[in-house]
Design a protein around this motif. Structure first.
Motif, PDB file in Angstrom:
ATOM      1  N   SER A  97       0.827  -1.209   0.000  1.00 56.85           N
ATOM      2  CA  SER A  97       0.000   0.000   0.000  1.00 56.85           C
ATOM      3  C   SER A  97       0.862   1.260   0.000  1.00 56.85           C
ATOM      4  O   SER A  97       0.550   2.233  -0.689  1.00 56.85           O
ATOM      5  N   GLY A 101       0.628   3.047  -3.324  1.00 54.20           N
ATOM      6  CA  GLY A 101      -0.122   4.257  -2.999  1.00 54.20           C
ATOM      7  C   GLY A 101       0.655   5.511  -3.344  1.00 54.20           C
ATOM      8  O   GLY A 101       0.091   6.490  -3.851  1.00 54.20           O
ATOM      9  N   LYS A 105      -0.677   7.868  -6.401  1.00 55.88           N
ATOM     10  CA  LYS A 105      -1.507   8.784  -5.606  1.00 55.88           C
ATOM     11  C   LYS A 105      -2.300   9.758  -6.464  1.00 55.88           C
ATOM     12  O   LYS A 105      -3.438  10.098  -6.144  1.00 55.88           O
ATOM     13  N   VAL A 108      -5.293   7.880  -7.934  1.00 58.45           N
ATOM     14  CA  VAL A 108      -6.286   7.619  -6.895  1.00 58.45           C
ATOM     15  C   VAL A 108      -7.095   8.873  -6.590  1.00 58.45           C
ATOM     16  O   VAL A 108      -8.325   8.833  -6.449  1.00 58.45           O
ATOM     17  N   VAL A 158      -4.317  -2.960  -1.452  1.00 56.33           N
ATOM     18  CA  VAL A 158      -4.053  -2.092  -2.596  1.00 56.33           C
ATOM     19  C   VAL A 158      -5.300  -1.969  -3.470  1.00 56.33           C
ATOM     20  O   VAL A 158      -5.577  -0.912  -4.046  1.00 56.33           O
ATOM     21  N   MET A 161      -7.385   0.747  -2.416  1.00 55.02           N
ATOM     22  CA  MET A 161      -6.845   2.059  -2.767  1.00 55.02           C
ATOM     23  C   MET A 161      -7.166   2.416  -4.207  1.00 55.02           C
ATOM     24  O   MET A 161      -7.478   3.567  -4.525  1.00 55.02           O
TER      25      MET A 161
END
Length: 268
Positions: A97, A101, A105, A108, A158, A161
């Protein structure tokens, strides 16, 4: 932000952070249904701090035991214990993550508010939770987790996310159940591995806040943190009681109704 917005958003964040029902699905409702504006980075920091403190304080004994055992496992005289091993598995489960992430980012943040995606994943992963709860063996304890299980649970995090509406806690508990963990162990491992994840998210928000020019409403910050802490602590306490007696079924039903409700609203 009005006092009503602060109360609703803080309670929603606190309650949904740890329940397998998707915080994304709930946080999008006020903006979509009521037309509320984004709460801002400072408020996000506050509610994340509140939920982080809640899980640390609730599991304070487990956290202290794991940290102590993990530190003591280093060195020539290091001693491996169940708690020190669990500490390593939490770290391993967190790494996917943190890495993915950070790399994704921007992706997302752009797609995290897509209501159609959230409605779909709320239903799909709700059904997967039902399957895991009904069909998995559920015979292993938290101390029987190995590196493969930890990595798979971490990779499943994940998914949450990348596809909002999945629910971080929901998908990690689902994976834990499918891998043979009993309900209490799947929930506790999910809660414990949330600590570094929420801490990392909070640190990222703090960084954004420090590099931006957002004005801070300290009254909203303090109230939001306090309310999210209370809601999250109560949520953890009652959730562990509920799954012992009723399993995940009530949350599956809730997810299905929520997903269908979102679809109905979007097609209205």
């Amino acid at each position: 932000m009005s006092i009503i917005e602060i109360i609703v958003l803080a309670l929603v964040q606190g309650l949904t952070e740890f329940l397998p029902i998707s915080s994304s699905a709930h946080l999008i409702l006020p903006s979509q249904v009521l037309g509320w504006q984004d709460q801002g980075t400072a408020f996000d920091v506050a509610v994340h701090v509140g939920t982080l403190l809640a899980v640390i304080i609730y599991f304070r004994k487990e956290v202290a035991d794991i940290l102590t055992a993990w530190v003591n496992s280093f060195g020539a005289q290091g001693k491996k214990t169940d708690d020190s091993q669990l500490g390593w598995w939490i770290i391993l489960a967190t790494l996917p993550s943190l890495i993915i992430g950070y790399l994704l980012k921007d992706f997302v943040e752009v797609y995290s508010r897509n209501a159609w995606i959230i409605a779909t994943t709320t239903i799909v992963f709700g059904l997967l939770l039902w399957y895991a709860d009904a069909k998995a063996k559920q015979i292993k304890t938290i101390y029987q987790i190995n590196w493969v299980m930890a990595l798979l649970i971490g990779l499943s995090q994940v998914v949450a996310m990348l596809f909002p509406g999945t629910s971080r806690s929901g998908i990690t508990m689902t994976t834990g159940l499918l891998l043979g963990l009993n309900k209490q162990s799947a929930a506790r491992f999910s809660f414990l591995m949330s600590i570094p994840v929420i801490a990392a998210a909070g640190s990222y928000y703090i960084y954004k806040l420090s590099t931006g020019d957002e004005l801070i409403d300290w009254n909203a910050i303090i109230l939001g943190a306090v309310l999210s802490f209370i809601a999250a602590y109560a949520c953890i306490y009652f959730f562990l009681k509920v799954i012992e007696k009723m399993g995940m079924f009530p949350f599956v039903v809730y997810r299905l109704l929520l997903g269908l409700g979102l679809f109905a609203f979007l097609m209205w």
